[in-house]
Each structure stands twice: as structure tokens, then as C-alpha cells.
Motif scaffolding. Structure first.
Motif, mmCIF file in Angstrom:
data_model
loop_
_atom_site.group_PDB
_atom_site.id
_atom_site.type_symbol
_atom_site.label_atom_id
_atom_site.label_comp_id
_atom_site.label_asym_id
_atom_site.label_seq_id
_atom_site.Cartn_x
_atom_site.Cartn_y
_atom_site.Cartn_z
ATOM 1 N N ALA A 80 4.767 -6.382 2.766
ATOM 2 C CA ALA A 80 4.797 -7.140 4.021
ATOM 3 C C ALA A 80 4.228 -8.534 3.813
ATOM 4 O O ALA A 80 4.778 -9.537 4.282
ATOM 5 N N LEU A 81 3.102 -8.619 3.098
ATOM 6 C CA LEU A 81 2.467 -9.912 2.833
ATOM 7 C C LEU A 81 3.399 -10.817 2.019
ATOM 8 O O LEU A 81 3.609 -11.987 2.361
ATOM 9 N N VAL A 84 -0.868 0.429 0.360
ATOM 10 C CA VAL A 84 -0.873 -0.970 -0.061
ATOM 11 C C VAL A 84 0.396 -1.286 -0.844
ATOM 12 O O VAL A 84 1.071 -2.300 -0.595
ATOM 13 N N PHE A 85 0.735 -0.412 -1.794
ATOM 14 C CA PHE A 85 1.841 -0.674 -2.713
ATOM 15 C C PHE A 85 3.187 -0.650 -2.005
ATOM 16 O O PHE A 85 4.055 -1.502 -2.275
ATOM 17 N N TYR A 86 3.383 0.308 -1.093
ATOM 18 C CA TYR A 86 4.688 0.476 -0.473
ATOM 19 C C TYR A 86 4.845 -0.251 0.862
ATOM 20 O O TYR A 86 5.979 -0.484 1.307
ATOM 21 N N LEU A 91 -4.909 -7.178 1.555
ATOM 22 C CA LEU A 91 -5.896 -7.566 0.548
ATOM 23 C C LEU A 91 -7.195 -6.765 0.626
ATOM 24 O O LEU A 91 -7.673 -6.270 -0.395
ATOM 25 N N PRO A 92 -7.808 -6.599 1.806
ATOM 26 C CA PRO A 92 -9.055 -5.812 1.827
ATOM 27 C C PRO A 92 -8.862 -4.368 1.386
ATOM 28 O O PRO A 92 -9.667 -3.830 0.614
ATOM 29 N N ALA A 95 -6.166 -12.987 -3.464
ATOM 30 C CA ALA A 95 -7.432 -12.957 -2.738
ATOM 31 C C ALA A 95 -8.311 -14.151 -3.118
ATOM 32 O O ALA A 95 -8.951 -14.769 -2.259
ATOM 33 N N VAL A 96 -8.344 -14.487 -4.401
ATOM 34 C CA VAL A 96 -9.140 -15.637 -4.853
ATOM 35 C C VAL A 96 -8.538 -16.937 -4.320
ATOM 36 O O VAL A 96 -9.271 -17.828 -3.864
#
Length: 319
Positions: free
Chosen positions: A49-50, A42-44, A210-211, A115-116
Motif C-alpha cells: 500500500a505504501l 506488512v509484506f502482503y 513502517l512501525p 524509515a531513515v
């Protein structure tokens, strides 16, 4: 159905995915190795990407979000002052006060905040949130470093304060999210076309962000030592979940913000304490048990606090 219930139902899926991560770790369905690997992915990869895609596609011709930046900065300064005062009233030693104040400042808006926003406002507002991350992330990193440098017990910080502070800030600038933000801004301003295959690949990765990040945070929470510092953590959590967003929203309204822009500011300001604050507190001589407690309490409580904040804004007619 009441406004409170509607907002709670929109935010609930995020909490349930977090809870899934926590329960999976508690039941040993996943282990520390899996959580670490997921967090690194997620971190790298996924979060950069997002952030890159959303900022690269942002339109900077309308100017920078100056009002949001000013409101967030002023709110952090006021909350820092309140944290120092509260730490004095509670008679906290400097290492514990450092974790206490940092916990009240450093929010997890890059994951839980986005996410919220995605759930409450819809995916079309995620680019606006990602754009604010470009400014909010360096701001709260800098504030955290200053607080920990002043109050932490790391000997090197006090012997060579400027050297240590610069080293930590330089390390923060190597954060993949910061790199993704800088690249995204360059691509957007220079209007550089992206190859279709690259855009499609990054789109797949951003859907993962996010998930998987929420599952990873839920699992990571189970690892943190609390040391039984929950009363102190509760006080820091109140500053983070209620006082900081209150300051930000009031200042934002005074500056003319309303609607979705005010919602994003409120959500980002009221996001729970960032998971990364534990490692930074430990590295700079702050009390890591207090830092862990603050992460646990804010993560468990933020969905109720965000629901209350968004409901008040809606009922009051600001959104």
C-alpha cells in the motif's frame, strides 16, 4: 549540538522501535506466531500500500532516476567483486561464501531505508525513496540469485542452473512489492484517478507499514541461528554497511548527485542486510547460519554506520 548527535537523534527512534520488537520477543510478550502474522500483514498489505500510493503519485515526466540506478548498480558490482576476493582471503567454503557475498549486497531499504529517509529528510521525500525501490529491489534480487546460483550447494542449481535461476526470479516477480510497483507505475503514467475511498484506505494502511515492519524485524532477528559465525559476519557487514555505500556515494558524486538525492542513495546503499536473505540463502544451498549472523550484525550496527555516513556527507558539504 554537533551534526553527529543531531543525525543520531533523528535515527534513534527507528532503532528503539526495532529494539522494542527484539525485547518483546526475548521476553515472550510476543511469540513466533505473532511475529509471523505481523510480517505477513506488512509484506502482503501494508508495504505494498505504501509503495503503490507513493509511486502512483510520482511524476515520471522528468525522466527516470538514471544516475541513482547507475551508481547503485556499479556499487553492487564492485562490492560483489570485493566480496568474492574477501571470501577467498578468508578461505570460505562456497556455501558460506555465498551467504557472505549475498549479505554484502542485499539491503533492507524498503523498510529500514524508507524509515531513515522519513526521519532524516521528512515524509515529503518518501515518494522519491519509493520510486528508487521500484528499480533497486529487482536489481538486488537478481544479484542475489546470481551469487547464490554460482556458489550455493543446492544440487538442482548446478544440474539445471538456468531452470533454477529462472524459477527463483519468477518467484521474486510475484513479490507483492513488485506487483505494487508495477501497478503504481501504470496508474501514474496513465494518469488513472483513484477513488477517494481507496486512497483513504491505502493511506491508513501505509501508516501502519513502517512501525509494524520495524517491530516485526526486531522480533524476527531473535529467531535467526548464528552458528557463532560472527567474525565472518563482521567482515560481510563491513562490506554492506561501509564499502557498498562508499562506492555508491563516490559514483553518485561523480555523476553529479548531491543534496537529498545523494542522501537517499547513501541510506539505501547502507541499509542493513535484508531479512529475506536468510530464507533465500537456505533455499539455494548457502550457509543459513552465516546468513543469520550477517542479518544480526548489520541490523545491530547500521544505525551507527548510517549516522557516520550521513555526518560525513553533511560536514563535507555534499548535503
Amino acid at each position: 549540538m554537533s551534526v553527529l548527535t543531531l543525525i543520531l537523534l533523528k535515527i534513534a527512534p527507528i532503532f528503539l522501535v526495532l529494539l522494542l520488537g527484539y525485547m518483546s520477543f526475548a521476553l515472550r510478550w510476543v511469540d513466533t506466531s505473532f511475529i509471523g502474522s505481523a510480517n505477513r500483514l506488512v509484506f502482503y498489505v501494508a508495504m505494498p500500500a505504501l509503495v503503490f500510493l507513493n509511486i502512483a503519485g510520482a511524476d515520471f515526466s522528468g525522466g527516470l532516476p538514471c544516475r541513482e540506478i547507475l551508481a547503485f548498480t556499479a556499487a553492487m558490482i564492485l562490492t560483489t567483486a570485493a566480496g568474492y576476493a574477501a571470501g577467498g582471503v578468508l578461505r570460505l567454503a562456497n556455501p558460506q561464501k555465498a551467504a557472505f557475498v549475498q549479505g554484502a549486497l542485499r539491503g533492507n531499504f524498503a523498510i529500514i531505508g524508507l524509515a531513515v529517509v522519513d526521519q532524516v529528510l521528512g515524509p515529503e521525500w518518501v515518494p522519491s525513496g519509493a520510486l528508487l525501490i521500484a528499480f533497486f529491489l529487482p536489481l538486488h534480487n537478481f544479484a542475489s540469485v546470481v551469487v547464490l546460483s554460482l556458489l550455493g550447494s543446492d544440487v538442482e542449481v548446478h544440474v539445471h542452473p538456468l531452470k533454477k535461476t529462472i524459477a527463483v526470479l519468477v518467484k521474486s516477480l510475484r513479490n507483492p512489492l513488485i506487483s505494487a510497483i508495477i501497478l503504481g507505475v501504470i496508474v501514474s503514467i496513465a494518469d488513472i484517478p483513484l477513488p477517494g475511498v481507496l486512497t483513504d484506505t491505502l493511506t491508513y494502511l501505509q501508516r501502519l507499514a513502517l512501525p509494524l515492519a520495524l517491530v516485526g524485524i526486531g522480533g524476527s532477528v531473535g529467531e535467526y541461528r548464528s552458528g557463532g559465525h560472527y567474525p565472518v559476519a563482521a567482515a560481510s557487514s563491513f562490506l554492506k554497511l561501509f564499502l557498498l555505500p562508499l562506492f555508491a556515494v563516490i559514483i553518485g558524486i561523480v555523476l553529479g548527485l548531491s543534496g537529498e538525492s545523494l542522501v537517499i542513495l547513501a541510506v539505501f546503499s547502507g541499509a542493513p542486510t535484508a531479512v529475506a536473505s536468510y530464507a533465500m540463502a537456505d533455499a539455494m544451498g548457502a550457509d543459513r547460519d552465516t546468513a543469520g549472523s550477517v542479518i544480526l550484525v548489520t541490523t545491530a550496527s547500521c544505525f551507527l554506520s548510517l549516522t557516520v555516513i550521513l555526518t560525513v556527507l553533511k560536514v563535507a558539504g555534499f548535503t
